[in-house]
Design an enzyme around this catalytic site. Structure first.
Site, PDB file in Angstrom:
ATOM      1  N   LYS A  22       0.833  -1.210   0.000  1.00  0.00           N
ATOM      2  CA  LYS A  22       0.000   0.000   0.000  1.00  0.00           C
ATOM      3  C   LYS A  22       0.865   1.256   0.000  1.00  0.00           C
ATOM      4  O   LYS A  22       0.634   2.191  -0.784  1.00  0.00           O
ATOM      5  CB  LYS A  22      -0.895   0.017   1.241  1.00  0.00           C
ATOM      6  CG  LYS A  22      -1.684   1.317   1.432  1.00  0.00           C
ATOM      7  CD  LYS A  22      -2.500   1.304   2.701  1.00  0.00           C
ATOM      8  CE  LYS A  22      -1.738   1.802   3.895  1.00  0.00           C
ATOM      9  NZ  LYS A  22      -1.750   3.274   4.030  1.00  0.00           N
ATOM     10  N   ASN A  23       1.872   1.293   0.870  1.00  0.00           N
ATOM     11  CA  ASN A  23       2.671   2.509   1.030  1.00  0.00           C
ATOM     12  C   ASN A  23       3.632   2.749  -0.124  1.00  0.00           C
ATOM     13  O   ASN A  23       4.262   3.809  -0.190  1.00  0.00           O
ATOM     14  CB  ASN A  23       3.426   2.462   2.358  1.00  0.00           C
ATOM     15  CG  ASN A  23       2.498   2.606   3.550  1.00  0.00           C
ATOM     16  OD1 ASN A  23       1.390   3.137   3.427  1.00  0.00           O
ATOM     17  ND2 ASN A  23       2.920   2.113   4.693  1.00  0.00           N
ATOM     18  N   ARG A  92      -4.458  10.552   4.344  1.00  0.00           N
ATOM     19  CA  ARG A  92      -3.372  11.506   4.426  1.00  0.00           C
ATOM     20  C   ARG A  92      -2.464  11.472   3.201  1.00  0.00           C
ATOM     21  O   ARG A  92      -1.868  12.483   2.820  1.00  0.00           O
ATOM     22  CB  ARG A  92      -2.552  11.222   5.685  1.00  0.00           C
ATOM     23  CG  ARG A  92      -1.443  12.226   5.907  1.00  0.00           C
ATOM     24  CD  ARG A  92      -0.609  11.896   7.130  1.00  0.00           C
ATOM     25  NE  ARG A  92       0.444  12.882   7.279  1.00  0.00           N
ATOM     26  CZ  ARG A  92       1.596  12.865   6.625  1.00  0.00           C
ATOM     27  NH1 ARG A  92       1.832  11.890   5.780  1.00  0.00           N
ATOM     28  NH2 ARG A  92       2.492  13.801   6.824  1.00  0.00           N
ATOM     29  N   CYS A 116      -5.584   8.323   9.493  1.00  0.00           N
ATOM     30  CA  CYS A 116      -5.673   7.698  10.814  1.00  0.00           C
ATOM     31  C   CYS A 116      -5.389   8.705  11.924  1.00  0.00           C
ATOM     32  O   CYS A 116      -4.526   9.556  11.797  1.00  0.00           O
ATOM     33  CB  CYS A 116      -4.681   6.547  10.922  1.00  0.00           C
ATOM     34  SG  CYS A 116      -5.208   5.031  10.121  1.00  0.00           S
ATOM     35  N   ARG A 121       1.035  14.314  12.237  1.00  0.00           N
ATOM     36  CA  ARG A 121       1.901  14.007  11.100  1.00  0.00           C
ATOM     37  C   ARG A 121       1.922  15.253  10.213  1.00  0.00           C
ATOM     38  O   ARG A 121       1.250  15.322   9.201  1.00  0.00           O
ATOM     39  CB  ARG A 121       1.378  12.781  10.343  1.00  0.00           C
ATOM     40  CG  ARG A 121       1.331  11.542  11.230  1.00  0.00           C
ATOM     41  CD  ARG A 121       1.233  10.274  10.432  1.00  0.00           C
ATOM     42  NE  ARG A 121      -0.116   9.986  10.025  1.00  0.00           N
ATOM     43  CZ  ARG A 121      -0.480   8.847   9.438  1.00  0.00           C
ATOM     44  NH1 ARG A 121       0.405   7.912   9.199  1.00  0.00           N
ATOM     45  NH2 ARG A 121      -1.740   8.640   9.078  1.00  0.00           N
ATOM     46  N   PRO A 122       2.678  16.271  10.626  1.00  0.00           N
ATOM     47  CA  PRO A 122       2.595  17.578   9.966  1.00  0.00           C
ATOM     48  C   PRO A 122       3.166  17.558   8.553  1.00  0.00           C
ATOM     49  O   PRO A 122       4.031  16.751   8.222  1.00  0.00           O
ATOM     50  CB  PRO A 122       3.426  18.483  10.872  1.00  0.00           C
ATOM     51  CG  PRO A 122       4.393  17.553  11.539  1.00  0.00           C
ATOM     52  CD  PRO A 122       3.646  16.268  11.735  1.00  0.00           C
ATOM     53  N   VAL A 123       2.670  18.476   7.736  1.00  0.00           N
ATOM     54  CA  VAL A 123       3.133  18.586   6.350  1.00  0.00           C
ATOM     55  C   VAL A 123       4.087  19.764   6.188  1.00  0.00           C
ATOM     56  O   VAL A 123       4.416  20.140   5.070  1.00  0.00           O
ATOM     57  CB  VAL A 123       1.937  18.738   5.377  1.00  0.00           C
ATOM     58  CG1 VAL A 123       1.044  17.514   5.445  1.00  0.00           C
ATOM     59  CG2 VAL A 123       1.139  20.007   5.673  1.00  0.00           C
ATOM     60  N   ASP A 124       4.548  20.318   7.307  1.00  0.00           N
ATOM     61  CA  ASP A 124       5.415  21.490   7.205  1.00  0.00           C
ATOM     62  C   ASP A 124       6.727  21.179   6.490  1.00  0.00           C
ATOM     63  O   ASP A 124       7.315  22.063   5.843  1.00  0.00           O
ATOM     64  CB  ASP A 124       5.684  22.093   8.592  1.00  0.00           C
ATOM     65  CG  ASP A 124       6.346  21.117   9.545  1.00  0.00           C
ATOM     66  OD1 ASP A 124       6.066  19.901   9.441  1.00  0.00           O
ATOM     67  OD2 ASP A 124       7.127  21.550  10.400  1.00  0.00           O
ATOM     68  N   ASP A 304       4.653   0.559  12.024  1.00  0.00           N
ATOM     69  CA  ASP A 304       3.472  -0.110  11.477  1.00  0.00           C
ATOM     70  C   ASP A 304       3.368  -1.570  11.904  1.00  0.00           C
ATOM     71  O   ASP A 304       2.368  -2.235  11.602  1.00  0.00           O
ATOM     72  CB  ASP A 304       3.473  -0.027   9.943  1.00  0.00           C
ATOM     73  CG  ASP A 304       2.958   1.306   9.434  1.00  0.00           C
ATOM     74  OD1 ASP A 304       2.484   2.109  10.253  1.00  0.00           O
ATOM     75  OD2 ASP A 304       3.028   1.551   8.212  1.00  0.00           O
ATOM     76  N   ILE A 326       7.673   7.073  17.141  1.00  0.00           N
ATOM     77  CA  ILE A 326       7.314   7.749  15.893  1.00  0.00           C
ATOM     78  C   ILE A 326       6.040   8.573  16.051  1.00  0.00           C
ATOM     79  O   ILE A 326       6.009   9.764  15.738  1.00  0.00           O
ATOM     80  CB  ILE A 326       7.137   6.725  14.754  1.00  0.00           C
ATOM     81  CG1 ILE A 326       8.385   5.843  14.630  1.00  0.00           C
ATOM     82  CG2 ILE A 326       6.845   7.431  13.441  1.00  0.00           C
ATOM     83  CD1 ILE A 326       9.646   6.590  14.272  1.00  0.00           C
ATOM     84  N   ARG A 396      -8.580  -0.350   4.574  1.00  0.00           N
ATOM     85  CA  ARG A 396      -7.707   0.680   4.000  1.00  0.00           C
ATOM     86  C   ARG A 396      -6.344   0.106   3.632  1.00  0.00           C
ATOM     87  O   ARG A 396      -5.693   0.598   2.711  1.00  0.00           O
ATOM     88  CB  ARG A 396      -7.519   1.838   4.981  1.00  0.00           C
ATOM     89  CG  ARG A 396      -8.741   2.742   5.152  1.00  0.00           C
ATOM     90  CD  ARG A 396      -8.414   3.950   6.018  1.00  0.00           C
ATOM     91  NE  ARG A 396      -7.202   4.592   5.529  1.00  0.00           N
ATOM     92  CZ  ARG A 396      -6.178   4.928   6.309  1.00  0.00           C
ATOM     93  NH1 ARG A 396      -6.200   4.657   7.591  1.00  0.00           N
ATOM     94  NH2 ARG A 396      -5.117   5.517   5.778  1.00  0.00           N
TER      95      ARG A 396
END
Length: 416
Positions: A22-23, A92, A116, A121-124, A304, A326, A396
């Site tokens: 998936k990832n 996400r 989730c 889990r920032p996108v900065d 995971d 994490i 998912r």
């Protein structure tokens, strides 16, 4: 809403075909935005997240058609450069359209992501990297607005290791003007799989598999063929299931190349593992031994796999400690495992698990993707009946898990 009903206590034996990762599949699908030619992709898993991503990409104008077992993408008719909130909020990984759209079309409007509820889990880091490449970025009303005539190569050092951040910046850099150096890049195999596809499309990338990626931008990319790597987390989940309930199972279409940390811990727990080029055999005939783990970035122990190992440790001989480094909110499955009889205490970011001899079936609720997998493992090992609600989380990231488990002897069914 679907649920899973499990009658526990049955050993597992037979073979399982592991699906594509998936990832790896999600960023690879987004790479279809980078060129106007056909991308022919195989081993794409049949997952809810994949369906959601394809729905988003089709809305933008990407063609996605099936040709036998292959999925063919074509980005020659992209007309919409926006990823709306109603499609992004459930996944996400939708943020991965930002880099390709900006690099190829000079503009993108992407909603801040959801997914989730396992922590911040920032996108900065994505934004910081694209700004270093010359993008003009603003955030208004929950949307990232990005513009750039053409991105410029830059040296980017992220403040933290971020898988999707590395993938987004990697895709953007392939079409940038000049050289881009990504320092502190994520080393996950899924990042490498994306990079290998990009190279097949004409990108110039050095350092694949390391924490320093060097990309020489090109004018355009072209079509290619690619097979997605096996899902190492699905592989690990089935290995944990056999370790918990006992049995003899061979996993096909997978390998032990990217699972060293998890495999070492399974052997420590008493599991017998043998493997070949594209298979792993797992044998377990005794109660597992408790193993302590600490999650960290690849090649360390994967976050995971934390929940699945927690389920295994719950019925292991001895006491174990699991430290999550994490995500700060990834112990939501603890309460549900305790409902099944587990003895887990939390101290900060560490779970202390005292092994019990057996779970006892009960109704439980999945809280996120990997938590749902831990509850399935617990249900398989429990005495009596376990009913798992909210399994849309499971769908998912796992391709027909109940079908695969039923084929190797589990008593598990999907109920409405």
């Amino acid at each position: 809403m679907d649920k899973l009903l499990i009658h526990g206590g049955h050993r597992l034996s037979g073979e399982v075909i592991v699906s594509g990762a998936k990832n790896a599949a999600l960023p690879i699908l987004c790479a279809g935005l980078l060129c106007a030619d056909d991308l022919r992709l195989s081993n794409i898993p049949n997952l809810q997240d994949v369906s959601t991503m394809l729905k988003l990409l089709r809305k933008m104008g990407l063609s996605a058609t099936h040709d036998g077992a292959a999925l063919v993408l074509n980005g020659s008719a992209i007309a919409c450069l926006e990823a709306p909130y109603d499609m992004v909020k459930t996944m996400r990984a939708s943020i991965l359209v930002l880099g390709p759209l900006l690099a190829r079309f000079g503009e993108a409007k992407v909603s801040l992501p959801g997914g989730c509820a396992i922590g911040s889990r920032p996108v900065d880091q994505h934004i910081k990297g694209l700004q270093a490449m010359g993008a003009d970025i603003t955030i208004e009303a929950g949307y990232i607005h990005a513009k750039a005539k053409r991105l410029k190569g830059a040296r980017i050092v992220t403040d933290m290791i971020t898988v999707t951040g590395t993938e987004n910046l990697l895709m953007a850099a392939t079409l940038a003007d000049g050289e881009t150096v990504l320092e502190n890049a994520a080393r996950e195999p899924e990042v490498g799989d994306l990079a290998n596809l990009l190279v097949a499309m004409g990108a110039k990338i050095e350092g694949i598999g390391t924490d320093r990626l060097v990309i020489q931008g090109v004018e355009k990319l072209h079509g290619a063929q690619h097979s997605v790597i096996a899902d190492r987390i699905e592989t690990g989940t089935f290995l944990c299931a056999v370790a918990a309930v006992g049995g003899d199972v061979t996993l096909r279409n997978t390998s032990n190349d990217f699972l060293d940390a998890a495999l070492d811990k399974l052997r420590e727990a008493g599991v017998i593992l043998t493997s070949g080029e594209d298979w792993i055999r797992v044998q377990m005939a005794a109660r597992p031994k408790a193993v302590s783990i600490r999650t960290t970035e690849y090649p360390g122990f994967p976050t995971d796999m934390q929940a699945q190992f927690m389920a295994l440790n719950c019925i292991a001989e001895g006491t174990s400690h699991i430290t999550e480094t994490i995500f700060e909110n990834r112990f939501m499955h603890v309460q549900e495992l305790n409902r099944l009889g587990a003895a887990i205490d939390i101290e900060g970011n560490t779970a202390i698990i005292k092994g019990i001899t057996q779970f006892v079936g009960a109704p439980v609720m999945a809280t996120d993707l990997r938590a749902s997998a831990s509850l399935v493992i617990a249900g398989l090992a429990a005495e009596g009946q376990t009913l798992i609600e909210r399994i849309y989380h499971l769908d998912r990231g796992y391709d027909r898990m109940e079908v695969k488990l039923s084929a190797i002897g589990a008593r598990i069914e999907r109920v409405k």
